[in-house]
Design an enzyme around this catalytic site. Structure first.
Site, PDB file in Angstrom:
ATOM      1  N   ASN A 269       1.105  -1.125   0.217  1.00 42.88           N
ATOM      2  CA  ASN A 269       0.010   0.458   0.324  1.00 42.88           C
ATOM      3  C   ASN A 269       0.387   1.561  -0.092  1.00 42.88           C
ATOM      4  OD1 ASN A 269      -1.910   1.745   0.774  1.00 42.88           O
ATOM      5  ND2 ASN A 269      -2.799   1.147   1.958  1.00 42.88           N
TER       6      ASN A 269
ATOM      7  N   ARG B 211      -3.139  -1.864  -3.177  1.00 43.78           N
ATOM      8  CA  ARG B 211      -3.776  -0.975  -2.500  1.00 43.78           C
ATOM      9  C   ARG B 211      -3.399  -0.509  -3.598  1.00 43.78           C
ATOM     10  NH1 ARG B 211      -4.915   3.606   1.325  1.00 43.78           N
ATOM     11  NH2 ARG B 211      -7.307   3.814   0.925  1.00 43.78           N
TER      12      ARG B 211
ATOM     13  N   HIS C 158     -12.822   3.013   0.032  1.00 42.49           N
ATOM     14  CA  HIS C 158     -12.678   2.528   1.199  1.00 42.49           C
ATOM     15  C   HIS C 158     -13.653   0.743   0.854  1.00 42.49           C
ATOM     16  CE1 HIS C 158     -13.151   5.789   4.350  1.00 42.49           C
ATOM     17  NE2 HIS C 158     -11.418   5.068   4.523  1.00 42.49           N
TER      18      HIS C 158
ATOM     19  N   ARG D 253     -11.649  15.600   7.174  1.00 40.85           N
ATOM     20  CA  ARG D 253     -12.020  16.681   5.952  1.00 40.85           C
ATOM     21  C   ARG D 253     -13.454  16.947   6.917  1.00 40.85           C
ATOM     22  NH1 ARG D 253     -11.193  11.501   3.229  1.00 40.85           N
ATOM     23  NH2 ARG D 253      -8.754  10.634   3.909  1.00 40.85           N
TER      24      ARG D 253
ATOM     25  N   GLU E  15      -8.304  -5.495   5.597  1.00 42.65           N
ATOM     26  CA  GLU E  15      -8.020  -4.464   3.920  1.00 42.65           C
ATOM     27  C   GLU E  15      -6.817  -5.161   2.666  1.00 42.65           C
ATOM     28  OE1 GLU E  15      -8.340  -0.209   5.384  1.00 42.65           O
ATOM     29  OE2 GLU E  15      -9.503   0.090   3.097  1.00 42.65           O
TER      30      GLU E  15
END
Ligand code: ADP
Length: 406
Positions: A16, A100, A189, A250, A393
């Site tokens: 990743n 990823r 996601h 965010r 993940e």
């Protein structure tokens, strides 16, 4: 290279890559557990460091110059076969590599084996994810250079949401902008939402095809997905991961007029506005304390009203999405909580689930004390189950990689 091995011998390297970081795991596909994992930080910057550990708990920290992703991968591969800290005798034990990749645009609705054509398509997606896709591509190129015969697979954050219908993903903008710029909801996601929804079916002992689920991935970045029959039909992140819930830093969904209003008032350029909305808003902006929910919880307990407000907004946001997605799904079998906040913050889960009895949600406050384990935390008779499922993940990436390369 012809590779014929039993699953029990197979090891998948999961990578990743971020702009200045690289996370990796080697997963043994027999046990589904990592046998080595680590993190390279500050790639291309002063003070670069690799932190590596293996199953036995042995850990090594290497501080050295790491000018680029090729150097980072080189260092990781060397560490994986190191006599003292390694997990492999030889790199040929790595059956395949799973990467990823943040944005697959509309081109990728599932994971793919990487070839020249895929590389070209990944480059075409850079415009949609200028911060994320270039390091992902750099990581793939570095692995191609260092391990040329090993198959590589791209697993996209966006792919799981490609099952959404146009009524979900088209915005109220001139349709030409969708055609011209690719402006639509993509969602992110996806790997996590897919993984936890599959685990939910196992936990509920029901076929995934029959389930209506809402998956709440609540971490630093947070998104919610409505999943029917194992397919994403709606999700809270949009064209970018800025949309939807208020997050650590965010803003999440805003009245769009606020953006131009702040830009005018504060004299912000497009880049500055983007940076502001991504890094200075959310729970950090509201609380003025931190973007980390643990710090915010502590401050709220000490009576800091802005910290409490940030927690209240977050719980309220999640609740709003649950209500709206229950309508989209026309029913609900279970809600899943995952990622840092979802897996660990029992108070937050309780706040979100409060007064949702009209959906058949009835949390068992004792069971809900759980942290980081796969548990059904609803009362025995609750019509809608509430599940805590730690996301994984890396395992999902490894499973897709194995499936495509066997
Ligand atoms: P990401 O992968 O998006 O960076 P994570 O899924 O690791 O994020 O989640 C990080 C968030 O989880 C942080 O805000 C952190 O405060 C929160 N978190 C972790 N443990 C707890 C806990 N015990 N209670 C509350 N929040 C927690």
């Amino acid at each position: 290279m012809e590779k014929l091995k039993g699953v029990e011998e197979m090891k998948i390297l999961v990578i990743n890559c971020g702009s200045s970081s690289l996370k990796y795991q080697v997963i043994d596909m027999d046990t589904k557990n990592p046998i080595a994992k680590g993190l390279v930080e500050r790639i291309g910057l002063p003070g670069a460091v690799l932190t590596h550990s293996i199953t036995s708990g042995k850990k090594e920290v290497i501080k050295t110059e790491i000018p680029n992703h090729v150097a980072a991968i080189e260092l990781v591969l060397k560490e994986l076969v190191s006599p003292e800290y390694g997990a492999l005798q030889d790199l040929s034990e790595i059956y395949a590599i799973g990467h990823r990749v943040v944005h697959g645009g509309e081109k990728f609705s599932k994971s793919v084996v990487i070839d020249d054509e895929v590389m070209k398509a990944l480059k075409d997606c850079i415009e949609l994810a200028p911060l994320h896709n270039p390091p992902n591509i750099a990581g793939i190129k570095a692995c191609q250079k260092m391990m040329p015969g090993t198959p590589q697979v791209a697993v996209f954050d966006t792919a799981f949401h490609q099952t959404m219908k146009p009524a979900s993903y088209i915005y109220g903008l001139p349709y030409e902008y969708y055609k011209k710029y690719g402006i639509r909801k993509y969602g992110f996601h996806g790997t996590s939402h897919k993984y936890v929804s599959q685990r939910a079916a196992v936990l509920l002992k029901k076929p995934l095809q029959e389930l209506k689920l809402i998956s709440c991935h609540l971490g630093n970045g947070a998104s919610i997905s409505a999943i029917r029959g194992g397919k994403s039909i709606e999700t809270s992140m949009g064209f970018t991961p800025l949309d939807g819930l208020m997050m650590g830093t965010r803003s999440g969904t805003l009245d769009p007029a606020i953006v131009t209003y702040i830009m005018c008032r504060e004299n912000l350029s497009c880049d500055q506005a983007n940076d502001f909305l991504n890094n200075k808003c959310g729970a950090l902006g509201v609380s003025g304390v931190s973007s980390d929910f643990r710090d915010i919880e502590v401050a709220a307990k000490q009576g800091n009203f802005r910290a409490q407000l940030a927690l209240d907004i977050f719980a309220h946001d999640v609740k709003q999405f649950i209500g709206s997605y229950a309508a989209v799904l026309n029913g609900l079998d279970a809600i899943i909580f995952t990622a840092g906040v979802g897996e660990n913050a029992s108070n937050m889960r309780a706040d979100i689930c409060k007064n949702l009895d009209f959906l058949g949600i009835d949390l068992d406050l004792e069971k809900n004390k759980v942290r980081g384990e796969e548990v059904d935390v609803s009362k025995a008779n609750a019509r809608c189950r509430v599940l805590v499922i730690p996301t994984n993940e890396e395992l999902m990436i490894a499973l897709d990689t194995l499936e495509l390369t066997m």
